[in-house]
Design a protein around this motif. Structure first.
Motif, PDB file in Angstrom:
ATOM      1  N   ASP A  82       0.875  -1.169  -0.034  1.00 43.81           N
ATOM      2  CA  ASP A  82       0.066   0.059  -0.076  1.00 43.81           C
ATOM      3  C   ASP A  82       0.829   1.352  -0.057  1.00 43.81           C
ATOM      4  N   LEU A  83       2.019   1.240   0.594  1.00 39.13           N
ATOM      5  CA  LEU A  83       2.843   2.509   0.591  1.00 39.13           C
ATOM      6  C   LEU A  83       3.410   2.451  -0.849  1.00 39.13           C
ATOM      7  N   ARG A  84       3.925   1.484  -1.390  1.00 40.74           N
ATOM      8  CA  ARG A  84       4.443   1.495  -2.959  1.00 40.74           C
ATOM      9  C   ARG A  84       3.261   2.282  -3.738  1.00 40.74           C
ATOM     10  N   ASP A  85       2.139   1.712  -3.435  1.00 42.74           N
ATOM     11  CA  ASP A  85       0.905   2.060  -4.379  1.00 42.74           C
ATOM     12  C   ASP A  85       0.627   3.659  -4.021  1.00 42.74           C
ATOM     13  N   ALA A  86       0.629   4.131  -2.730  1.00 38.74           N
ATOM     14  CA  ALA A  86       0.409   5.584  -2.472  1.00 38.74           C
ATOM     15  C   ALA A  86       1.510   6.439  -2.987  1.00 38.74           C
ATOM     16  N   LEU A  87       3.089   5.895  -3.152  1.00 37.12           N
ATOM     17  CA  LEU A  87       3.881   6.747  -3.767  1.00 37.12           C
ATOM     18  C   LEU A  87       3.658   6.738  -5.119  1.00 37.12           C
ATOM     19  N   PRO A 111       8.691  -9.539  -7.832  1.00 38.41           N
ATOM     20  CA  PRO A 111       8.168  -9.576  -6.712  1.00 38.41           C
ATOM     21  C   PRO A 111       8.760  -8.537  -5.737  1.00 38.41           C
ATOM     22  N   GLY A 112       7.914  -8.317  -4.628  1.00 45.65           N
ATOM     23  CA  GLY A 112       8.229  -7.181  -3.638  1.00 45.65           C
ATOM     24  C   GLY A 112       7.598  -5.966  -3.834  1.00 45.65           C
ATOM     25  N   ASN A 113       7.988  -4.879  -2.949  1.00 46.85           N
ATOM     26  CA  ASN A 113       7.261  -3.928  -3.034  1.00 46.85           C
ATOM     27  C   ASN A 113       8.478  -2.583  -3.727  1.00 46.85           C
ATOM     28  N   PHE A 114       9.002  -2.793  -4.601  1.00 49.81           N
ATOM     29  CA  PHE A 114      10.040  -2.065  -5.208  1.00 49.81           C
ATOM     30  C   PHE A 114       9.471  -0.899  -5.897  1.00 49.81           C
ATOM     31  N   TYR A 115      10.094   0.344  -5.771  1.00 46.28           N
ATOM     32  CA  TYR A 115       9.611   1.404  -6.768  1.00 46.28           C
ATOM     33  C   TYR A 115      11.026   2.003  -7.236  1.00 46.28           C
ATOM     34  N   ALA A 116      10.991   2.336  -8.343  1.00 41.95           N
ATOM     35  CA  ALA A 116      12.136   2.825  -8.928  1.00 41.95           C
ATOM     36  C   ALA A 116      12.751   4.430  -8.236  1.00 41.95           C
ATOM     37  N   PRO A 117      13.733   4.612  -7.857  1.00 37.74           N
ATOM     38  CA  PRO A 117      14.289   5.838  -7.434  1.00 37.74           C
ATOM     39  C   PRO A 117      13.557   6.792  -8.416  1.00 37.74           C
ATOM     40  N   THR A 118      12.990   7.897  -7.898  1.00 36.18           N
ATOM     41  CA  THR A 118      12.195   8.941  -8.714  1.00 36.18           C
ATOM     42  C   THR A 118      12.765  10.305  -8.468  1.00 36.18           C
ATOM     43  N   VAL A 119      12.749  11.079  -9.403  1.00 40.40           N
ATOM     44  CA  VAL A 119      13.144  12.612  -9.317  1.00 40.40           C
ATOM     45  C   VAL A 119      11.869  13.239 -10.161  1.00 40.40           C
ATOM     46  N   LEU A 120      11.444  14.076  -9.431  1.00 43.29           N
ATOM     47  CA  LEU A 120      10.471  14.997 -10.037  1.00 43.29           C
ATOM     48  C   LEU A 120      10.923  16.462 -10.195  1.00 43.29           C
ATOM     49  N   GLY A 121      10.870  17.207 -11.312  1.00 45.38           N
ATOM     50  CA  GLY A 121      11.402  18.389 -11.409  1.00 45.38           C
ATOM     51  C   GLY A 121       9.890  19.542 -11.564  1.00 45.38           C
ATOM     52  N   ASN A 122      10.234  20.820 -11.369  1.00 44.68           N
ATOM     53  CA  ASN A 122       9.337  21.768 -11.323  1.00 44.68           C
ATOM     54  C   ASN A 122       8.072  21.466 -10.552  1.00 44.68           C
ATOM     55  N   MET A 123       8.500  21.190  -9.127  1.00 45.65           N
ATOM     56  CA  MET A 123       7.537  20.899  -8.254  1.00 45.65           C
ATOM     57  C   MET A 123       7.180  22.122  -7.312  1.00 45.65           C
ATOM     58  N   PRO A 124       6.348  23.034  -7.540  1.00 44.14           N
ATOM     59  CA  PRO A 124       6.013  23.887  -6.519  1.00 44.14           C
ATOM     60  C   PRO A 124       5.015  23.278  -5.455  1.00 44.14           C
ATOM     61  N   PRO A 125       4.961  24.419  -4.325  1.00 51.80           N
ATOM     62  CA  PRO A 125       4.206  23.872  -3.447  1.00 51.80           C
ATOM     63  C   PRO A 125       2.668  23.612  -4.069  1.00 51.80           C
ATOM     64  N   GLY A 126       1.926  22.576  -3.347  1.00 47.97           N
ATOM     65  CA  GLY A 126       0.594  22.569  -3.920  1.00 47.97           C
ATOM     66  C   GLY A 126       0.518  21.088  -4.706  1.00 47.97           C
ATOM     67  N   MET A 127       1.631  20.678  -5.101  1.00 45.51           N
ATOM     68  CA  MET A 127       1.578  19.420  -5.710  1.00 45.51           C
ATOM     69  C   MET A 127       1.835  18.280  -4.749  1.00 45.51           C
ATOM     70  N   ALA A 128       1.278  17.114  -5.038  1.00 38.92           N
ATOM     71  CA  ALA A 128       1.151  16.001  -3.976  1.00 38.92           C
ATOM     72  C   ALA A 128       2.537  15.501  -3.297  1.00 38.92           C
ATOM     73  N   ALA A 129       3.352  15.387  -4.421  1.00 38.29           N
ATOM     74  CA  ALA A 129       4.803  14.765  -4.023  1.00 38.29           C
ATOM     75  C   ALA A 129       5.613  16.062  -3.269  1.00 38.29           C
ATOM     76  N   PHE A 130       5.158  17.237  -3.431  1.00 41.08           N
ATOM     77  CA  PHE A 130       5.731  18.222  -2.579  1.00 41.08           C
ATOM     78  C   PHE A 130       5.160  18.315  -1.262  1.00 41.08           C
ATOM     79  N   GLU A 181       4.090  13.702   2.550  1.00 36.87           N
ATOM     80  CA  GLU A 181       5.105  12.766   3.218  1.00 36.87           C
ATOM     81  C   GLU A 181       4.949  11.661   1.930  1.00 36.87           C
ATOM     82  N   THR A 182       6.183  11.327   1.473  1.00 38.57           N
ATOM     83  CA  THR A 182       6.486  10.103   0.601  1.00 38.57           C
ATOM     84  C   THR A 182       7.062   9.079   1.348  1.00 38.57           C
ATOM     85  N   PHE A 183       6.928   8.024   1.041  1.00 37.29           N
ATOM     86  CA  PHE A 183       7.494   6.814   1.901  1.00 37.29           C
ATOM     87  C   PHE A 183       8.393   6.156   0.823  1.00 37.29           C
TER      88      PHE A 183
END
Length: 110
Positions: A36-41, A65-84, A87-89
């Motif tokens: 569920d944390l992978r899916d939320a991310l 198998p497993g709850n792996f998520y690729a290391p992720t980088v998001l650019g142009n992230m002003p306040p107001g966006m979900a990942a900004f 809290e991300t896990f």
């Protein structure tokens, strides 16, 4: 505004991280603790991209198998966006370049 996100080295080094079993000596990043944390991310990343963020690296679950998520980088992230704002896990980096150092401090302290 700060430097273009294409000139920030984080996305380029992210691609070289080894994702895998934390018991394996080559692994540099293990799984999230629960599916569920992978899916939320994943939802946070997708909502941010839909709102205008630029996906510079990762942004998806790793196949297999497993709850792996690729290391992720998001650019142009002003306040107001979900990942900004939320809290991300998982290993995710949000890049936002403010116009002044005072504005950057204010946003970082909020």
């Amino acid at each position: 505004m700060g430097p273009p996100v294409s000139r920030i080295p984080i996305p380029h080094t992210t691609h070289s991280l080894v994702v895998g079993d934390p018991n394996a000596s080559a692994a540099q990043m293990g799984p999230l603790t629960r599916p569920d944390l992978r899916d939320a991310l994943d939802r946070q990343v997708r909502r941010s991209v839909e709102a205008g963020a630029v996906l510079l690296a990762g942004g998806k679950a790793v196949e297999g198998p497993g709850n792996f998520y690729a290391p992720t980088v998001l650019g142009n992230m002003p306040p107001g966006m979900a990942a900004f704002d939320e809290e991300t896990f998982g290993l995710s980096v949000s890049i936002w370049a403010g116009r002044t150092s005072a504005r950057c401090r204010a946003v970082a302290s909020a």
